[in-house]
Design an enzyme around this catalytic site. Structure first.
Site, PDB file in Angstrom:
ATOM      1  N   ASP A 255       0.838  -1.202   0.000  1.00 26.65           N
ATOM      2  CA  ASP A 255       0.000   0.000   0.000  1.00 26.65           C
ATOM      3  C   ASP A 255       0.875   1.255   0.000  1.00 26.65           C
ATOM      4  O   ASP A 255       2.056   1.195   0.353  1.00 26.65           O
ATOM      5  CB  ASP A 255      -0.930  -0.010   1.229  1.00 26.65           C
ATOM      6  CG  ASP A 255      -2.131   0.915   1.062  1.00 26.65           C
ATOM      7  OD1 ASP A 255      -2.236   1.602   0.023  1.00 26.65           O
ATOM      8  OD2 ASP A 255      -2.973   0.950   1.975  1.00 26.65           O
TER       9      ASP A 255
ATOM     10  N   GLY B  94      -5.035   7.349   4.376  1.00 18.92           N
ATOM     11  CA  GLY B  94      -6.457   7.665   4.329  1.00 18.92           C
ATOM     12  C   GLY B  94      -6.798   8.841   3.453  1.00 18.92           C
ATOM     13  O   GLY B  94      -7.956   9.257   3.390  1.00 18.92           O
TER      14      GLY B  94
ATOM     15  N   GLU C  89      -7.901  -0.535   5.021  1.00 28.10           N
ATOM     16  CA  GLU C  89      -6.435  -0.640   4.906  1.00 28.10           C
ATOM     17  C   GLU C  89      -5.835  -1.132   6.222  1.00 28.10           C
ATOM     18  O   GLU C  89      -4.951  -2.000   6.229  1.00 28.10           O
ATOM     19  CB  GLU C  89      -5.841   0.719   4.530  1.00 28.10           C
ATOM     20  CG  GLU C  89      -6.181   1.131   3.098  1.00 28.10           C
ATOM     21  CD  GLU C  89      -5.749   2.537   2.728  1.00 28.10           C
ATOM     22  OE1 GLU C  89      -5.772   2.841   1.535  1.00 28.10           O
ATOM     23  OE2 GLU C  89      -5.419   3.336   3.614  1.00 28.10           O
TER      24      GLU C  89
ATOM     25  N   LYS D 249       6.848  11.700  -0.020  1.00 30.60           N
ATOM     26  CA  LYS D 249       6.068  11.193   1.118  1.00 30.60           C
ATOM     27  C   LYS D 249       6.899  11.045   2.397  1.00 30.60           C
ATOM     28  O   LYS D 249       6.348  10.911   3.480  1.00 30.60           O
ATOM     29  CB  LYS D 249       5.449   9.832   0.765  1.00 30.60           C
ATOM     30  CG  LYS D 249       4.605   9.823  -0.503  1.00 30.60           C
ATOM     31  CD  LYS D 249       3.332  10.602  -0.330  1.00 30.60           C
ATOM     32  CE  LYS D 249       2.417  10.579  -1.536  1.00 30.60           C
ATOM     33  NZ  LYS D 249       1.909   9.306  -1.924  1.00 30.60           N
TER      34      LYS D 249
HETATM   35  C1  5RP Z   1      -5.770   5.761   0.611  1.00 28.45           C
HETATM   36  C2  5RP Z   1      -4.384   5.837   1.146  1.00 28.45           C
HETATM   37  C3  5RP Z   1      -3.284   5.975   0.156  1.00 28.45           C
HETATM   38  O1  5RP Z   1      -2.322   5.001   0.411  1.00 28.45           O
HETATM   39  C4  5RP Z   1      -2.661   7.328   0.286  1.00 28.45           C
HETATM   40  O2  5RP Z   1      -3.661   8.304   0.183  1.00 28.45           O
HETATM   41  C5  5RP Z   1      -1.586   7.559  -0.790  1.00 28.45           C
HETATM   42  O3  5RP Z   1      -2.203   7.702  -2.031  1.00 28.45           O
HETATM   43  P1  5RP Z   1      -1.393   8.007  -3.357  1.00 28.45           P
HETATM   44  O4  5RP Z   1      -0.633   6.765  -3.697  1.00 28.45           O
HETATM   45  O5  5RP Z   1      -2.463   8.330  -4.363  1.00 28.45           O
HETATM   46  O6  5RP Z   1      -0.485   9.176  -3.104  1.00 28.45           O
HETATM   47  O7  5RP Z   1      -4.128   5.793   2.316  1.00 28.45           O
HETATM   48  O8  5RP Z   1      -6.713   5.730   1.627  1.00 28.45           O
END
Ligand code: 5RP
Length: 219
Positions: free
Chosen positions: A81, A95, A103, A121
């Protein structure tokens, strides 16, 4: 390299962590969408997936990957994830896509949580990204008042309902100096379904795509 190219690179690197013939846990978000596309190229070596959202389920099925109910799964070796923010200690805010509850459930079952992320990130301190909390609709105002007492500024995600039929409060201006303690306190508020801090069960491995290449961190 743009952010999408970095997300794609992290997603592709995660394929090395998927055992043959396993059921794999699949998260939600744009980084995970790249992972689902990559997974589709080796679906013949997979038993299938469990999914953390209706959106990911639809994408997995469209890619021809069988999706199983988590209740029927005994073993989940890996969960892949993304994250909205992650620290060097592998605690996360998740989230942003609203899927935090499922999740966290899939992450709880998985042996290894592998976070795939681009370099934006990685943060020294969590909290710049507003912390998502899933709440039962009738508890919305009460939960919001309790969060204000803890120093946060809750904002209702307008026009949004989670896959579980609940609401999301995005909490701004939190100083998250101790993520484990804050996760415990926020999760204990009556009416909170799930808090988007993933610190008590952080990621086990971070696959971080940077302009200097893929960097791996282990918890
Ligand atoms: C969804 C999440 C995603 O992992 C988080 O928002 C990251 O998203 P992205 O890969 O689009 O940057 O927690 O609920």
């Amino acid at each position: 390299m743009d952010q999408d190219a970095l997300k794609r690179a992290a997603a592709h690197a995660a394929l090395d962590y998927i055992p043959d013939d396993a059921v794999v846990g699949v998260g939600t978000g744009s980084t995970v969408n790249f992972f689902i596309d990559a997974l589709a190229t080796r679906k013949h070596r997979l038993a299938g997936a469990v999914s953390s959202s209706e959106v990911s389920t639809t994408r997995l099925k469209a890619a021809g990957i069988p999706v199983f109910d988590l209740n029927g799964i005994q073993e989940l070796p890996v969960y892949i994830d993304g994250a909205d923010e992650i620290t060097s200690g592998l605690a996360m805010i998740k989230g942003g896509g609203g899927a935090l509850t499922r999740e966290k459930i899939v992450a709880a079952v998985a042996e290894k949580f592998i976070c795939i992320a681009d370099q934006k990130k990685l943060v020294p301190l969590l909290g710049r990204f507003p912390l998502p909390m899933e709440v039962i609709p009738m508890a919305r105002s009460y939960v919001a008042r309790e969060i204000v007492k803890l120093g946060g500024q809750p904002v209702l995600r307008e026009g949004y309902t989670t896959d579980n039929g609940n609401l999301i409060l995005d909490i701004h201006n939190l100083q998250i100096l101790n993520p484990i303690d804050l996760e415990t306190r926020l999760s204990a508020i009556t009416g909170v379904v799930m808090c988007g801090l993933f610190a008590r069960r952080p990621a086990d491995i971070l696959i971080l795509a940077t302009t200097d290449g893929i960097k791996i961190s282990q918890h």
